[in-house]
Write an enzyme that holds these catalytic residues in place. Structure first.
Site, PDB file in Angstrom:
ATOM      1  N   ARG A 103       0.849  -1.185   0.000  1.00  0.00           N
ATOM      2  CA  ARG A 103       0.000   0.000   0.000  1.00  0.00           C
ATOM      3  C   ARG A 103       0.886   1.237   0.000  1.00  0.00           C
ATOM      4  O   ARG A 103       1.808   1.345   0.807  1.00  0.00           O
ATOM      5  CB  ARG A 103      -0.874   0.043   1.265  1.00  0.00           C
ATOM      6  N   THR A 115      -1.423   7.464  -0.054  1.00  0.00           N
ATOM      7  CA  THR A 115      -2.749   7.336  -0.687  1.00  0.00           C
ATOM      8  C   THR A 115      -3.499   6.099  -0.200  1.00  0.00           C
ATOM      9  O   THR A 115      -4.716   5.985  -0.399  1.00  0.00           O
ATOM     10  CB  THR A 115      -2.601   7.217  -2.224  1.00  0.00           C
ATOM     11  N   ASP A 119       0.821  -4.199  12.018  1.00  0.00           N
ATOM     12  CA  ASP A 119       1.206  -4.506  10.634  1.00  0.00           C
ATOM     13  C   ASP A 119       1.505  -5.993  10.506  1.00  0.00           C
ATOM     14  O   ASP A 119       2.500  -6.498  11.031  1.00  0.00           O
ATOM     15  CB  ASP A 119       2.436  -3.679  10.254  1.00  0.00           C
ATOM     16  N   ASP A 124       4.951  -7.092   8.896  1.00  0.00           N
ATOM     17  CA  ASP A 124       6.082  -6.851   9.801  1.00  0.00           C
ATOM     18  C   ASP A 124       6.086  -7.842  10.960  1.00  0.00           C
ATOM     19  O   ASP A 124       7.145  -8.306  11.393  1.00  0.00           O
ATOM     20  CB  ASP A 124       6.035  -5.418  10.354  1.00  0.00           C
TER      21      ASP A 124
HETATM   22  C1  PRP Z   1      -1.065  -5.048   4.207  1.00  0.00           C
HETATM   23  C2  PRP Z   1      -1.858  -6.352   4.313  1.00  0.00           C
HETATM   24  C3  PRP Z   1      -2.745  -6.285   3.112  1.00  0.00           C
HETATM   25  C4  PRP Z   1      -3.009  -4.810   2.970  1.00  0.00           C
HETATM   26  C5  PRP Z   1      -4.403  -4.557   3.461  1.00  0.00           C
HETATM   27  O1  PRP Z   1      -0.056  -5.162   3.294  1.00  0.00           O
HETATM   28  O2  PRP Z   1      -1.063  -7.487   4.336  1.00  0.00           O
HETATM   29  O3  PRP Z   1      -2.152  -6.792   1.934  1.00  0.00           O
HETATM   30  O4  PRP Z   1      -2.054  -4.133   3.783  1.00  0.00           O
HETATM   31  O5  PRP Z   1      -4.710  -3.230   3.307  1.00  0.00           O
HETATM   32  P1  PRP Z   1      -5.849  -2.696   2.332  1.00  0.00           P
HETATM   33  O6  PRP Z   1      -7.050  -3.553   2.584  1.00  0.00           O
HETATM   34  O7  PRP Z   1      -6.019  -1.288   2.782  1.00  0.00           O
HETATM   35  O8  PRP Z   1      -5.353  -2.798   0.922  1.00  0.00           O
HETATM   36  P2  PRP Z   1       1.104  -4.065   3.131  1.00  0.00           P
HETATM   37  O9  PRP Z   1       0.734  -3.053   2.104  1.00  0.00           O
HETATM   38  O10 PRP Z   1       1.464  -3.538   4.481  1.00  0.00           O
HETATM   39  O11 PRP Z   1       2.286  -4.906   2.495  1.00  0.00           O
HETATM   40  P3  PRP Z   1       3.138  -6.091   3.165  1.00  0.00           P
HETATM   41  O12 PRP Z   1       2.206  -7.271   3.373  1.00  0.00           O
HETATM   42  O13 PRP Z   1       4.174  -6.360   2.145  1.00  0.00           O
HETATM   43  O14 PRP Z   1       3.681  -5.587   4.471  1.00  0.00           O
HETATM   44  N1  URA Z   2      -2.320  -3.817   6.909  1.00  0.00           N
HETATM   45  C1  URA Z   2      -1.913  -4.344   8.083  1.00  0.00           C
HETATM   46  O1  URA Z   2      -0.964  -5.141   8.117  1.00  0.00           O
HETATM   47  N2  URA Z   2      -2.552  -3.971   9.189  1.00  0.00           N
HETATM   48  C2  URA Z   2      -3.579  -3.130   9.190  1.00  0.00           C
HETATM   49  O2  URA Z   2      -4.148  -2.853  10.257  1.00  0.00           O
HETATM   50  C3  URA Z   2      -3.999  -2.591   7.962  1.00  0.00           C
HETATM   51  C4  URA Z   2      -3.339  -2.956   6.839  1.00  0.00           C
END
Ligand code: PRP
Ligand code: URA
Length: 209
Positions: free
Chosen positions: A104, A108, A200, A203
């Site tokens: 994400r 934005t 997160d 993470d």
């Molecule tokens: C997180 C999570 C989802 C997304 C959800 O990923 O694992 O994929 O956010 O958010 P949304 O419903 O608002 O799209 P992130 O972008 O943090 O990437 P990562 O899994 O690589 O840490």
């Molecule tokens: N992605 C995450 O990993 N945690 C949240 O709470 C939202 C998006």
């Protein structure tokens, strides 16, 4: 409209509580995500078609049932969805696994796709998209759109924690997709994090913060 199931099973609720705890470390967090994936998989496969067959037991012939119908493919959204794959494969060892990479944009909150590798025969399969977090819904919506572009007709989404905003958006964008969650939380905060959520997920699974 596809169905939405929030699993209220005591084992699921217990494991989600452990997952939410900020003191749960990486090893346990990863194990819990995997175990929850197995439990959610059990629920999400409840409606798989079966056919009657005859099997010879050591005693007699049994009329019994085996899975029939389309084969399955799992598509985790990277990174956090990866944490759910092994737990799903415990119950679905023959499923093929595709990957969609998305992150994400922190300002934005729009998802940015950086990788997509799906099984060649995905159009003939039933697909289950995996991502522990359904926050704004952007990542799940884009992943399902990508998969539909390949001609897939039947798609389910399995997540662990959802926000009402993201759930509503996913239902609206893809009303044919069945959605399975372990918990539906209160809201999103101003940074797009689920409240109370678990922080997160990527993470915490990979120990990157
Ligand atoms: C997180 C999570 C989802 C997304 C959800 O990923 O694992 O994929 O956010 O958010 P949304 O419903 O608002 O799209 P992130 O972008 O943090 O990437 P990562 O899994 O690589 O840490
Ligand atoms: N992605 C995450 O990993 N945690 C949240 O709470 C939202 C998006």
């Amino acid at each position: 409209m596809g169905k939405t199931v929030i699993m209220d099973h005591p084992l699921v609720q217990h494991k989600v509580s452990l997952l939410r705890n900020k003191n749960t470390g990486t090893k346990e967090f990863k194990e819990l995500v995997s175990e929850l994936a197995t439990l959610l998989c059990y629920e999400a496969t409840r409606d798989l078609p079966t056919e009657e067959v005859e099997i010879e037991t050591p005693i007699a012939v049994a009329k019994t049932h085996i899975l029939s119908g389309r084969k399955l493919a799992l598509v985790p959204i990277l990174r956090a969805g990866l944490g759910m794959v092994d737990g799903m494969l415990v119950l679905l060892p023959a499923a093929k696994v595709g990957h969609i990479g998305m992150y994400r944009n922190e300002e934005t909150l729009e998802p940015v796709e950086y990788y997509c590798k799906l099984p060649q025969d995905i159009a003939e399969r039933e697909v289950i998209v995996l991502d522990p977090m359904l926050a704004t819904g952007g990542s799940a919506i884009d992943a399902v759109t990508q998969i539909k572009k390949r001609g897939v007709k039947s798609i389910k989404f399995i997540g662990i924690i959802g926000a009402p905003e993201g759930l509503a958006k996913l239902q609206e964008a893809h009303p044919d997709v069945d959605i399975y969650l372990a918990a539906l939380d209160e809201k999103l905060n101003e940074n797009g994090y689920i409240v109370p959520g678990l922080g997160d997920a990527g993470d915490r699974i990979f120990g990157t913060k």
